[in-house]
Scaffold this active site. Structure first.
Site, PDB file in Angstrom:
ATOM      1  N   ARG A  88      47.632  89.570  -0.398  1.00 51.72           N
ATOM      2  CA  ARG A  88      48.238  88.971   0.795  1.00 51.72           C
ATOM      3  C   ARG A  88      47.382  89.375   1.981  1.00 51.72           C
ATOM      4  O   ARG A  88      47.189  90.558   2.245  1.00 51.72           O
ATOM      5  CB  ARG A  88      49.672  89.467   0.974  1.00 51.72           C
ATOM      6  CG  ARG A  88      50.374  88.997   2.255  1.00 51.72           C
ATOM      7  CD  ARG A  88      50.511  87.479   2.292  1.00 51.72           C
ATOM      8  NE  ARG A  88      51.403  87.033   3.347  1.00 51.72           N
ATOM      9  CZ  ARG A  88      51.044  86.869   4.628  1.00 51.72           C
ATOM     10  NH1 ARG A  88      49.799  87.141   4.986  1.00 51.72           N
ATOM     11  NH2 ARG A  88      51.911  86.440   5.507  1.00 51.72           N
ATOM     12  N   GLU A  96      54.255  77.537   5.830  1.00 50.45           N
ATOM     13  CA  GLU A  96      54.628  77.408   4.419  1.00 50.45           C
ATOM     14  C   GLU A  96      54.281  76.021   3.882  1.00 50.45           C
ATOM     15  O   GLU A  96      54.380  75.016   4.586  1.00 50.45           O
ATOM     16  CB  GLU A  96      56.130  77.643   4.245  1.00 50.45           C
ATOM     17  CG  GLU A  96      56.599  79.035   4.648  1.00 50.45           C
ATOM     18  CD  GLU A  96      56.054  80.107   3.738  1.00 50.45           C
ATOM     19  OE1 GLU A  96      55.767  79.804   2.560  1.00 50.45           O
ATOM     20  OE2 GLU A  96      55.907  81.256   4.205  1.00 50.45           O
ATOM     21  N   ARG A 155      52.250  92.759  -3.646  1.00 51.27           N
ATOM     22  CA  ARG A 155      50.933  92.168  -3.439  1.00 51.27           C
ATOM     23  C   ARG A 155      50.051  93.135  -2.654  1.00 51.27           C
ATOM     24  O   ARG A 155      50.518  93.822  -1.753  1.00 51.27           O
ATOM     25  CB  ARG A 155      51.046  90.842  -2.682  1.00 51.27           C
ATOM     26  CG  ARG A 155      51.793  89.763  -3.440  1.00 51.27           C
ATOM     27  CD  ARG A 155      51.979  88.497  -2.621  1.00 51.27           C
ATOM     28  NE  ARG A 155      52.762  88.740  -1.412  1.00 51.27           N
ATOM     29  CZ  ARG A 155      53.187  87.777  -0.600  1.00 51.27           C
ATOM     30  NH1 ARG A 155      52.885  86.511  -0.859  1.00 51.27           N
ATOM     31  NH2 ARG A 155      53.902  88.063   0.469  1.00 51.27           N
TER      32      ARG A 155
END
Length: 338
Positions: A88, A96, A155
């Site tokens: 990330r 999004e 992540r």
């Protein structure tokens, strides 16, 4: 007896040296500069700054290959030993593409269907940009002493560096992303880049006009338009045919001398909004009526075509600014597209 004892010691030390070559390699987790227990950075992160960031502690320390781009701010990578991870990107947030967007996270974007639709379009473009730029490429990862090594979904949190440039920062500077509101080390620099992108209505910040025009804010690039500033005219072809990253020489800027006298361009620079800079080679002269095309990719320079030699796209398809300065740093011409 003393000699025999010394001989035994030497044999023992020799065996140890041989066995040391059989020690297992460092794992990807161990190779990162963050300590697993407290998230503090190790000494390896304190490298000289020559990698696109003014903060030494965020310099890259791990080499990986991008094997998949999930969206504009998330990629999957493979370490040199074959193991895989999800990264990330630190300090950034692109709109999004799979879930619902929240317009109030993007300052000035209206809380309307038009605002949400506009954000989704720019989220898709951010994903395409990340794919064109990073997919299949070998990159390096840097970390942040103010952030944990891993986020909520386990992540890896990292800065991604390509050709010595911090890709996270480029996303913000070119309007593909907003600055993610956390206490990461690079926060001040990112905030300034975000303000500049907002003021220029660059990329996602075009969505701030969605309320006024019912969501028809321009998202297509004006690929070829011209700016006439004195004797030097500029035009930009930002959107290469196909994937930009696979066709870098179809991304180019053209300089045309519209004056009556020749222009000595040696030492002049051509820069984009994110301050990627190309310097024209010494001895270059542009005669009246002549044009010089500067391609992003690689090739052999000719009288009419020069090649930047980059491995990734420069010009933003959603709109960008071309600034030409002479050898003293004085601005000679500016062209804005989009």
């Amino acid at each position: 007896m003393v000699r025999a004892r010394r001989f035994d010691v030497l044999v023992f030390l020799s065996i140890l040296l041989v066995l040391s070559g059989c020690v297992a390699p460092v794992t990807p987790e161990q190779s990162t500069p963050m300590d697993a227990s407290d998230g503090t950075s190790g000494a390896s992160a304190q490298t000289p700054n020559s990698v696109g960031t003014p903060v030494a502690s965020t310099a890259p320390v791990v080499t990986v290959t991008v094997v998949d781009v999930v969206d504009g701010d998330t990629v999957k990578v493979r370490y040199e030993n074959g193991t895989r991870d999800t990264v990330r990107l630190l300090g950034v947030d692109t709109p999004e593409t799979y879930g619902e967007n929240t317009p109030d996270e993007f300052e000035g974007v209206p809380e309307t269907d038009a605002g949400r639709q506009c954000l989704r379009r720019y989220g898709e473009q951010a994903s395409e940009f990340a794919t064109d730029t990073l997919d299949g490429r070998t990159v390096r990862l840097g970390f942040d002493e103010n952030e944990g090594r891993r986020g909520y979904y386990d992540r890896l949190l990292a800065y991604v560096y390509l050709d010595g440039e911090q890709f996270n920062y480029r996303l913000v500077a070119e309007g593909h992303a907003r600055m993610y509101d956390s206490q990461f080390v690079e926060r001040t620099r990112y905030a300034a880049a975000e303000r500049a992108a907002q003021e220029a209505n660059r990329g996602v910040w075009n969505c701030a006009t969605a309320a006024a025009d019912g969501g028809s804010a321009a998202t297509e690039t004006e690929t070829e338009s011209e700016s006439e500033d004195g004797p030097l005219r500029l035009s930009l072809h930002a959107d290469a045919a196909g994937a930009d990253g696979d066709n870098l020489n179809d991304e180019y800027v053209t300089l045309t001398n519209t004056g009556s006298e020749s222009l000595a361009l040696g030492g002049w620079t051509v820069a984009d909004a994110a301050d990627h800079v190309y310097t024209v080679r010494t001895g270059t002269t542009l005669e009246s009526g002549e044009s010089l095309v500067i391609h992003t990719g690689s090739g052999r320079d000719s009288d009419t075509d020069y090649y930047w030699g980059r491995n990734s796209p420069v010009w933003n398809n959603d709109g960008d600014t071309v600034t030409v300065r002479d050898e003293t740093g004085t601005t000679v011409a500016v062209h804005r597209s989009g």
